[in-house]
Every structure is written in structure tokens, then in C-alpha cells.
Write a protein that holds these residues in place. Structure first.
Motif, PDB file in Angstrom:
ATOM      1  N   LEU A 178     -31.986 107.120  70.560  1.00  0.00           N
ATOM      2  CA  LEU A 178     -31.219 105.900  70.824  1.00  0.00           C
ATOM      3  C   LEU A 178     -30.450 106.009  72.130  1.00  0.00           C
ATOM      4  CD1 LEU A 178     -29.885 105.006  67.257  1.00  0.00           C
ATOM      5  CD2 LEU A 178     -31.601 103.762  68.571  1.00  0.00           C
ATOM      6  N   VAL A 179     -29.836 107.161  72.353  1.00  0.00           N
ATOM      7  CA  VAL A 179     -29.110 107.362  73.610  1.00  0.00           C
ATOM      8  C   VAL A 179     -30.089 107.352  74.783  1.00  0.00           C
ATOM      9  CG1 VAL A 179     -27.747 109.022  74.937  1.00  0.00           C
ATOM     10  CG2 VAL A 179     -27.170 108.547  72.548  1.00  0.00           C
ATOM     11  N   ALA A 180     -31.280 107.919  74.583  1.00  0.00           N
ATOM     12  CA  ALA A 180     -32.297 107.889  75.638  1.00  0.00           C
ATOM     13  C   ALA A 180     -32.703 106.456  75.974  1.00  0.00           C
ATOM     14  CB  ALA A 180     -33.517 108.701  75.209  1.00  0.00           C
ATOM     15  N   GLY A 228     -23.072 109.020  64.802  1.00  0.00           N
ATOM     16  CA  GLY A 228     -24.010 109.996  65.343  1.00  0.00           C
ATOM     17  C   GLY A 228     -24.234 109.819  66.834  1.00  0.00           C
ATOM     18  N   VAL A 229     -24.292 108.577  67.297  1.00  0.00           N
ATOM     19  CA  VAL A 229     -24.446 108.305  68.724  1.00  0.00           C
ATOM     20  C   VAL A 229     -23.242 108.851  69.498  1.00  0.00           C
ATOM     21  CG1 VAL A 229     -24.514 106.455  70.452  1.00  0.00           C
ATOM     22  CG2 VAL A 229     -25.970 106.327  68.425  1.00  0.00           C
ATOM     23  N   HIS A 270     -23.300 115.465  75.315  1.00  0.00           N
ATOM     24  CA  HIS A 270     -24.134 115.363  76.516  1.00  0.00           C
ATOM     25  C   HIS A 270     -23.488 114.401  77.519  1.00  0.00           C
ATOM     26  CE1 HIS A 270     -27.502 117.549  74.668  1.00  0.00           C
ATOM     27  NE2 HIS A 270     -27.172 116.920  73.556  1.00  0.00           N
ATOM     28  N   PRO A 271     -22.376 114.808  78.106  1.00  0.00           N
ATOM     29  CA  PRO A 271     -21.666 113.914  79.031  1.00  0.00           C
ATOM     30  C   PRO A 271     -22.465 113.586  80.289  1.00  0.00           C
ATOM     31  CG  PRO A 271     -20.760 116.144  79.109  1.00  0.00           C
ATOM     32  CD  PRO A 271     -21.708 116.104  77.955  1.00  0.00           C
ATOM     33  N   GLU A 272     -23.538 114.339  80.544  1.00  0.00           N
ATOM     34  CA  GLU A 272     -24.339 114.085  81.750  1.00  0.00           C
ATOM     35  C   GLU A 272     -25.214 112.844  81.616  1.00  0.00           C
ATOM     36  OE1 GLU A 272     -27.003 116.367  78.966  1.00  0.00           O
ATOM     37  OE2 GLU A 272     -24.880 116.380  79.506  1.00  0.00           O
ATOM     38  N   ILE A 273     -25.411 112.321  80.393  1.00  0.00           N
ATOM     39  CA  ILE A 273     -26.271 111.153  80.195  1.00  0.00           C
ATOM     40  C   ILE A 273     -25.528 109.892  80.622  1.00  0.00           C
ATOM     41  CG2 ILE A 273     -27.579 109.796  78.531  1.00  0.00           C
ATOM     42  CD1 ILE A 273     -27.923 112.290  76.852  1.00  0.00           C
ATOM     43  N   ASP A 274     -26.170 109.093  81.455  1.00  0.00           N
ATOM     44  CA  ASP A 274     -25.548 107.885  82.008  1.00  0.00           C
ATOM     45  C   ASP A 274     -25.797 106.693  81.086  1.00  0.00           C
ATOM     46  OD1 ASP A 274     -24.546 105.803  83.479  1.00  0.00           O
ATOM     47  OD2 ASP A 274     -26.036 105.930  85.096  1.00  0.00           O
ATOM     48  N   ARG A 310     -13.406 107.402  75.588  1.00  0.00           N
ATOM     49  CA  ARG A 310     -14.220 108.481  76.169  1.00  0.00           C
ATOM     50  C   ARG A 310     -15.461 107.972  76.904  1.00  0.00           C
ATOM     51  NH1 ARG A 310     -12.951 111.235  71.009  1.00  0.00           N
ATOM     52  NH2 ARG A 310     -15.121 111.267  70.288  1.00  0.00           N
ATOM     53  N   HIS A 311     -15.897 106.733  76.579  1.00  0.00           N
ATOM     54  CA  HIS A 311     -17.143 106.263  77.174  1.00  0.00           C
ATOM     55  C   HIS A 311     -17.067 104.845  77.728  1.00  0.00           C
ATOM     56  CE1 HIS A 311     -19.067 109.882  75.672  1.00  0.00           C
ATOM     57  NE2 HIS A 311     -18.507 109.649  74.499  1.00  0.00           N
TER      58      HIS A 311
END
Length: 556
Positions: free
Chosen positions: A264-266, A285-286, A293-297, A322-323
Motif C-alpha cells: 500500500l505504501v508502495a 499498519g501503514v 521507512h522514513p525514506e519513502i516519499d 510525523r507525516h
């Protein structure tokens, strides 16, 4: 005097032709093991016309029920649009029901044609022995020969391939002119008590509901939006997201069976998703995956509307802080199409007031009338404090259940109003706050304790992943709360720590004495905490319940 306006019915077929013509380049993206596959709205409109011809070839020529046993993907969306437009009724079967409930709803709805994803074909084949009315099974994707044979039932049913069936049809179709009040879609309730109950949405109700969902006081969709439809199409009418996207031209990202946090994050990152709809347990969960994985934009994601059950405020704040993602609270149920409220704060709300609006279930939609009925049967004021059972009515609220004549079920309706079973309050400006389900509110010593408030507070503790609270029998007080806690990964909170945490946040007498720690809270087919299972496990002695000495103070 009557108006001079034309009386043109509100029909699903209009959505197909409008979206395919006005927004031909908007996308439907279906996630797969090998990456995403894409179709334009123009492609989907063409396939809807082919689907309508295919249905005629299978003998569907009126308002027969057509079942779907599918994930969220392009083909399911085509059914969602094309089956009602052709004059039939699409019955979206909840794939997470118990097998006996699935058999019940297929037979009760009288499904004669059922469309099935290939990844679900084998479990669906096990139901067919008990569903004699099913004449055709259409499979989306290849299946092994033994599965195809099981679906065919030794010749008793015909088995078809979805794509081959559609490709053999012409891509023109004269949509029938229907009564806008005819059935278009049907969903069954999750059946937490008794058999699931059927709700039949009309063309009119769906289009009115979708218009609200697309608007700025709801999902706020536009042609620039890219909506991730995590909420299943079989769950409470998909929260109107499918139809709202057609109205607004918003591209739709369909996750198919890939509903775990990592894919889902992908999807969010690669497809530049701007909004979506999901349930709280999935978004928890997301959040964990994003934190790890803070590197994921995922900077494209603006908001996600959450429903199905109350969203813990801690989850809202975590995404926000946080996001930079806004979690929108929505409220509704299968019977309300489902959205009745969305928690968008009024202009000018700031600070604590802003978050009070965000924490509520939201502001009532134009076409959803609501009233509060107190325990004594009197109507309660909209003062933000008085509580009662929420009753609603409106053009996208059901007034009955399909083929249901059980007197107990008829009690769900009160002089034209739907009794929701939710206990709540309303502010003078129409914001709804749900304090509990009527069946879950804890009646302790003549006072009511909100299980939702206790759950949300507990889930604000850093050592708690999930918490569900149920009322259990108590000799002195009638009922007292039992807190069932899933510790966060790597954490081991103890009862004293959690009780002390609650003592500073809720009334002293509401703090539970009974505690249990589990690895997972049981959930219903739509992701809600299954409190009847927890109560049964407690009654059977299947839970290890801790009752520390310190807890005795609460009882005094």
C-alpha cells in the motif's frame, strides 16, 4: 405550479458515458504482482458496454441479481458501473463473511450469475454445492483445470473467462431508460448478530450520495486527484468512492489483493496518491511501515477518510505530526450508503477547537437528517452534551431490508427514521460525536461508560498497538469494563502502568479493573473489533484476566 424542469432520471449509465467522454484520460490503475496495469476511463466505458452485451448473452435481461466475489480491481469497477446500467442489480459479496453466511447471502439475493477473481475461485467453488440458483460463473483471470471443473459442477453451471467473454461482444450498447428508484447495487450487513441483512441502493440514491462524496465538504475530489480505494467495493457501497471518482474525473488506484502495509505504501509513493479511504486497523499498519521507512516519499498524500469504526485520536495526530497527512473521520453504515458525516472543521477553527471538530465523527451531509432519542424516548437537543440513539433519514438512507419480515428487524425503523444503534451527541452546528454502540455501551452502577472513549485513550499510550474494551458482568455494579490490549511491538506495558495512564485522562470510576493481554483482537469481516467474540471468550474463561489489588480502589 409545477416546475418547467426536464424530468431526466439519475442513472448509472450516465456516469459511464460522462466519465468516458469528459474524462477519457483519467486512469484506473490495478496493482499486481508484476506491477500496475492501467486503463483509461474511455477504456472502462467501452468495457462497460461490452459487459452489458455479455450479460444479455448470459440471459440477464431485467433486474436479476448479478454477484461479484472480487477484490478491488478494474474489472470489479466495470461491474460496479455496467451491471446496474444494464438494468440488473450488482450484489457485491463480502468475501470475508463466514462460508455459511456467504451461502446465505448468495441464495437470499438469488444470484444467478457470479463474477469471481481467479485468486478467489477455489474458495468460491466450495460454496457452489449449496447455491443451486447460480447458473454462470465468470472468472477474472486464468485458473487451473481442477478449479474450473469445480466451478462448473460437472456441467451443472457454465464457466466463462471474463476477458474472453467481453472481447467477443460489440462495444456499443443502447442503455435502457430505467426508473431511477430501481435497485442498482446491493450490500449485506456484516451479520454480527443473526443473518446478514440486504440493503438495496437505487440509481438515484447512489448518484446523490456520490455527488456529496466528491464535494469539498467530503472527499474533495477533482480531475487532479488520485484516489486509493483501499475500502473494498463490497464494504458498505465502497463509501461512494467509485462513483464519486467517475463524477469528478479522479483517477482510481485499485490495490486488488495487495492490502498489506508494504504494498500500500508502495502504491502511494509510485502512483502519487493524493487521497483514499480505509479502516483504522489497516492505517495503523501503514503508519508503522512509514515510521520504519522514513525514506519513502508519500508527500503526495493529503488525506485519507477513515470509517468502519472510530479512529483513535492518537492515530490522527501521529499521521498529522510525523507525516503531514490528514486523517478525516467519517461516519456511516451499510444502511446509509454509507457516508452521513465527514469531520472537516469549519473555517476559522484553530488549536484545541480544531482538533475537537477533527475528533468528532463530522458534520451532517445536506441530505442526512438526524435526531437523538434518549433512553426515555424523548428527543434530545443539539447542545453537544445531551446523548441519545442517533436516528437518520434521507434519500440515501434505507427504509427497509431486502425480503426481511422479522419483527425484530422492523424495530430498526422508527416512524420513517433508521435507528442506527449508535449513541451520540450533536453540536448546534451539526457535528456528530459517537460515544458508543448501544449494544456496547457499558452500564455500570446506573452510569454509562463509553467503550470507544476508553479504547481511544488506551491507544494513545506508546506501549499499546490496539485496545478493545467490553462490558462484563459484575456482582456489585451490573457491568464493568474489561480492557483487552495488544502491546506495541517490542513493548510490554503492565496493568499498573496502563491504569495510571488512564487515571489522568478519564474519570476515576471508569478505569477498568479487569485486563487481558492478547496478540490480536478478533475482528469482524469489515475490520471492526468483534466484541461479541471477546465477551464470549471472557464468559468461557478463554482469556487470562488480570485483576490487580490496586484495581479494588475503583470499586469502592
Amino acid at each position: 405550479m409545477r416546475s418547467t424542469m426536464q424530468n431526466v432520471p439519475l442513472l448509472t449509465s450516465r456516469l459511464i458515458e460522462y466519465a468516458g467522454t469528459v474524462y477519457p484520460g483519467s486512469e484506473v490503475v490495478t496493482w499486481g504482482a508484476g506491477g500496475p496495469r492501467r486503463s483509461s476511463f474511455a477504456d472502462v466505458a467501452r468495457d462497460c458496454r461490452r459487459l452489458a452485451n455479455a450479460l444479455r448473452s448470459l440471459g440477464v435481461d431485467g433486474d436479476q441479481r448479478v454477484g461479484s466475489f472480487m477484490w478491488n480491481n478494474e474489472e470489479h469497477l466495470e461491474l460496479y458501473l455496467g451491471v446496474p446500467a444494464a438494468g440488473a442489480v450488482l450484489h457485491t459479496i463480502n468475501i470475508r463473511l463466514f462460508p455459511q453466511q456467504m451461502v446465505y447471502v448468495v441464495n437470499h439475493a438469488e444470484d444467478r450469475v457470479v463474477f469471481v477473481d481467479n485468486s478467489l475461485a477455489q474458495p468460491f467453488s466450495a460454496l457452489l454445492e449449496h447455491t443451486p440458483l447460480v447458473e454462470h460463473v465468470v472468472v477474472n483471470g486464468p485458473v487451473p483445470d481442477e478449479v474450473r471443473q469445480a466451478l462448473g459442477g460437472d456441467g451443472r453451471r457454465q464457466v466463462h473467462d471474463y476477458r474472453a467473454l467481453l472481447d467477443a461482444q460489440p462495444d456499443t450498447f443502447d442503455w435502457p431508460v430505467l426508473d431511477e428508484n430501481d435497485g442498482a447495487l446491493m450490500c449485506y450487513t456484516s451479520g454480527t448478530t443473526g443473518n446478514p441483512k440486504g440493503v438495496v441502493y437505487s440509481h438515484r440514491s447512489n448518484l446523490l450520495h456520490a455527488t456529496f462524496c466528491a464535494g469539498s465538504n467530503s472527499l474533495g475530489l477533482s480531475q487532479a486527484s488520485r484516489a486509493l480505494a483501499v475500502v473494498p467495493l463490497f464494504h458498505a457501497n465502497a463509501w461512494g468512492l467509485a462513483y464519486a471518482s467517475m463524477i469528478s474525473g479522479a483517477s482510481v488506484i485499485m490495490p486488488d489483493r495487495f492490502l498489506q502495509p508494504e504494498p500500500l505504501v508502495a502504491m502511494i509513493a509510485s502512483e502519487r496518491v493524493t487521497c483514499g479511504g480505509a479502516v483504522p486497523t489497516l492505517m495503523t499498519g501503514v503508519l508503522d511501515h512509514l515510521d520504519a521507512h522514513p525514506e519513502i516519499d508519500v508527500s503526495s498524500l493529503n488525506n485519507v477518510i477513515i470509517g468502519g469504526s472510530a479512529c483513535p485520536p492518537a492515530l490522527m495526530h501521529a499521521f498529522h505530526d510525523r507525516h503531514g497527512i490528514t486523517i478525516l473521520h467519517g461516519w456511516g453504515m451499510t444502511e446509509t450508503s454509507p457516508l452521513g458525516t465527514v469531520a472537516i472543521p469549519p473555517i476559522g477553527a484553530e488549536g484545541e477547537e480544531y482538533w475537537e471538530y477533527r475528533h468528532s465523527q463530522g458534520r451532517l451531509a445536506l441530505h442526512v437528517e438526524a435526531r437523538l432519542i434518549g433512553a426515555d424516548g424523548t428527543r434530545q437537543p443539539w447542545d453537544g452534551e445531551s446523548v441519545g440513539e442517533v436516528e437518520v433519514r434521507g434519500p440515501w438512507i434505507t427504509g427497509s431490508y431486502f425480503r426481511e419480515d422479522d419483527p425484530a428487524t422492523q424495530e430498526k425503523f422508527d416512524d420513517g427514521w433508521l435507528r442506527t444503534g449508535d449513541i451520540g451527541s450533536l453540536t448546534p452546528d451539526g457535528y456528530l460525536t459517537i460515544s458508543d454502540r448501544a449494544k456496547d455501551v457499558i452500564k455500570s452502577g446506573g452510569e454509562w461508560i463509553s467503550s470507544i472513549d476508553l479504547e481511544n485513550t488506551l491507544m494513545g499510550h506508546p506501549g499499546v498497538q490496539e485496545a478493545s474494551v467490553v462490558g462484563v458482568p459484575d456482582d456489585k455494579w451490573g457491568e464493568r469494563p474489561l480492557a483487552v490490549v495488544v502491546p506495541a511491538e517490542g513493548q510490554q506495558p503492565d496493568v499498573t502502568e496502563l491504569r495510571d495512564y488512564l487515571e489522568t485522562r478519564v474519570a476515576h470510576w471508569q478505569v477498568p479493573e479487569r485486563w487481558a493481554f492478547v496478540t490480536e483482537v478478533p475482528k469482524t469481516s469489515v475490520g471492526k473489533f468483534d466484541k461479541k467474540v471477546l465477551r464470549a471468550r471472557y464468559a468461557e474463561g478463554a482469556l487470562t484476566v488480570l485483576l490487580p489489588e490496586k484495581a479494588e480502589r475503583t470499586l469502592s
